[in-house]
Design a protein around this motif. Structure first.
Motif, PDB file in Angstrom:
ATOM      1  N   ARG A   1      50.153 -17.439 117.022  1.00 20.84           N
ATOM      2  CA  ARG A   1      51.395 -17.807 116.336  1.00 20.84           C
ATOM      3  C   ARG A   1      52.269 -16.579 116.049  1.00 20.84           C
ATOM      4  NH1 ARG A   1      49.123 -20.584 112.814  1.00 20.84           N
ATOM      5  NH2 ARG A   1      49.182 -19.253 110.961  1.00 20.84           N
ATOM      6  N   TYR A   2      51.662 -15.519 115.516  1.00 28.31           N
ATOM      7  CA  TYR A   2      52.418 -14.304 115.221  1.00 28.31           C
ATOM      8  C   TYR A   2      52.905 -13.621 116.502  1.00 28.31           C
ATOM      9  CZ  TYR A   2      51.694 -14.009 110.161  1.00 28.31           C
ATOM     10  OH  TYR A   2      51.740 -14.227 108.807  1.00 28.31           O
TER      11      TYR A   2
ATOM     12  N   ARG B   1      53.972 -14.844 119.213  1.00 26.14           N
ATOM     13  CA  ARG B   1      55.153 -15.471 119.807  1.00 26.14           C
ATOM     14  C   ARG B   1      56.438 -14.807 119.342  1.00 26.14           C
ATOM     15  NH1 ARG B   1      53.128 -21.731 118.861  1.00 26.14           N
ATOM     16  NH2 ARG B   1      51.283 -21.580 120.199  1.00 26.14           N
ATOM     17  N   GLU B   2      56.413 -14.154 118.188  1.00 29.46           N
ATOM     18  CA  GLU B   2      57.603 -13.499 117.649  1.00 29.46           C
ATOM     19  C   GLU B   2      57.537 -11.977 117.831  1.00 29.46           C
ATOM     20  OE1 GLU B   2      57.928 -14.720 113.599  1.00 29.46           O
ATOM     21  OE2 GLU B   2      57.993 -16.847 114.079  1.00 29.46           O
ATOM     22  N   GLY B   3      56.517 -11.496 118.564  1.00 28.85           N
ATOM     23  CA  GLY B   3      56.360 -10.056 118.757  1.00 28.85           C
ATOM     24  C   GLY B   3      56.639  -9.620 120.175  1.00 28.85           C
ATOM     25  N   ASP B   4      56.587  -8.310 120.397  1.00 27.96           N
ATOM     26  CA  ASP B   4      56.836  -7.718 121.710  1.00 27.96           C
ATOM     27  C   ASP B   4      55.494  -7.324 122.326  1.00 27.96           C
ATOM     28  OD1 ASP B   4      57.547  -6.286 123.932  1.00 27.96           O
ATOM     29  OD2 ASP B   4      58.688  -4.745 122.864  1.00 27.96           O
TER      30      ASP B   4
ATOM     31  N   ARG C   1      53.618  -8.583 113.975  1.00 27.80           N
ATOM     32  CA  ARG C   1      53.925  -9.431 115.141  1.00 27.80           C
ATOM     33  C   ARG C   1      53.803  -8.663 116.454  1.00 27.80           C
ATOM     34  NH1 ARG C   1      56.182 -11.265 110.766  1.00 27.80           N
ATOM     35  NH2 ARG C   1      56.448 -13.518 110.438  1.00 27.80           N
ATOM     36  N   ASP C   2      54.250  -7.414 116.455  1.00 21.03           N
ATOM     37  CA  ASP C   2      54.124  -6.600 117.666  1.00 21.03           C
ATOM     38  C   ASP C   2      52.670  -6.241 117.954  1.00 21.03           C
ATOM     39  OD1 ASP C   2      56.825  -6.657 118.107  1.00 21.03           O
ATOM     40  OD2 ASP C   2      57.225  -4.645 117.342  1.00 21.03           O
TER      41      ASP C   2
END
Length: 367
Positions: A189-190, A192-195, A241-242
């Motif tokens: 989940r996290y 998906r918003e990271g690089d 997130r990254d």
């Protein structure tokens, strides 16, 4: 339809009490009682807690599955149960329950392999397995590449993890990031918003002299943990997130790369992915991209069938019945280290034609 075997499967290898009912390759019921919340405060599965939870959940879960399937227990053609590998105490609860129901109903008993069941469950989603099939199984306890020409009798290990399994690494990194347990879904989940390219984490066992199909995630886990510790020691904020995205990318990159290589090397044009980590969204996307590029057909069951469940055990049990494989003996026991080369635990007398069942079927003990 009436000629296809109706089988109930029981799965208790870890913290899920799963009961599934299938008719042939058609799923009729998939009931699950999870004790994951009871383990969360410990940061991992506690065997004794899992065993007690199975004891409490077993009968209600079986009754729920029968009701969901709309069948009577006396109509079953067999009872299948995970005999291993897994947590010894948890396995014993399932095996004991299966033996009791099978004896009372006068039905054949099939002790089956947890890993082989994870492969066979795909038949409920995409139809009969191609022969041979290459399977990548990734979970909290296993990371394996397996080649099967007959899911009931021939499963050969091509490669496996030499330390932490992929799912175990997810749990440990989630703990370091203070994201809770289990780690797989929350990191997904996290991420998906990271690089995924933000941090260059290592890819274990991918050098030219390393084993082609084996996995290692211990070094990756340590590298990520040290990176996080260094950030915190410097008083800097950890980009959660990254970190999640970069860690996840390192795991799925290695998994998919080795799986596709194994298919190419062995001349197999199908890849099946199973196990709890197969529910990971990035693994599914990257596997699809790499399989398409290599001309390989990818088969991945829906997420609910990837995690531990009774449906997968019932699916393998139904295949055992359909192919007239020998039933297990009444002294079947749990084997926490049952090798994947044993898809099931047959009775000692392979030609007994289920005599042990006929002895009790005259007087049905189940009511």
């Amino acid at each position: 339809m009436t000629d296809e075997p109706l089988v109930l499967g029981i799965e208790t290898s870890c913290d899920e009490t799963g009961v599934g009912i299938v008719r042939g390759t058609t799923l009729l019921a998939d009931a699950v009682a999870s004790s994951v919340d009871e383990h969360a405060r410990f940061g991992g599965v506690v065997p004794e807690v899992a065993s007690r939870a199975h004891l409490e959940a077993m009968v209600p879960t079986i009754e729920r599955a029968l009701k969901e399937a709309g069948v009577s227990a006396k109509d079953l053609d067999g009872i299948a149960v995970t005999a291993g590998p897994g947590l010894a105490g948890a396995l014993l609860v399932g095996v004991s329950a299966a033996k009791t129901y099978a004896y009372a109903l006068g039905k054949p008993l099939y002790g089956v392999n947890h890993l082989a069941s994870h492969i066979c469950v795909d038949q409920l989603e995409h139809g009969p397995l191609p022969e041979p099939t290459m399977a990548l199984l990734v979970s909290g306890g296993h990371s394996s590449l397996l080649l099967s020409s007959d899911i009931t009798s021939d499963v050969r290990p091509m490669g496996a993890t030499i330390d932490d399994a992929a799912g175990e690494a997810f749990d440990k990194i989630a703990r370091v990031l203070n994201l809770g347990f289990p780690g797989g879904p929350v990191i997904d989940r996290y991420a998906r918003e990271g690089d995924p390219s933000a941090i260059a984490f290592p890819r274990g066992l991918t050098g030219p002299r390393d084993p082609a199909y084996d996995f290692s995630f211990s070094g990756l886990k340590t590298a990520v943990a040290r990176w996080i510790e260094a950030k915190r020691a410097a008083g800097e904020e950890v980009p959660v997130r990254d970190v999640a995205a970069s860690f996840q990318e390192a795991v799925v990159d290695v998994l998919t790369r080795k799986a596709v290589r194994a298919c190419r090397d062995q001349g197999v044009d199908h890849l099946m992915i199973g196990g709890g980590v197969a529910a990971n969204s990035r693994l599914r996307v990257l596997a699809q991209e790499r399989c398409e590029a290599a001309g390989i057909r990818l088969r991945v069951p829906r997420p609910k069938l990837c995690t531990d469940n009774g449906a997968m055990v019932a699916a393998l049990g139904a295949e055992m019945v359909a192919r007239n494989r020998s039933a297990s003996d009444w002294d079947l026991s749990a084997d926490s280290s049952l090798p994947v080369t044993d898809p099931h635990v047959p009775g000692r007398a392979h030609d007994h034609d289920h005599d042990h069942v006929h002895e009790v079927s005259k007087d049905n003990l189940y009511s």
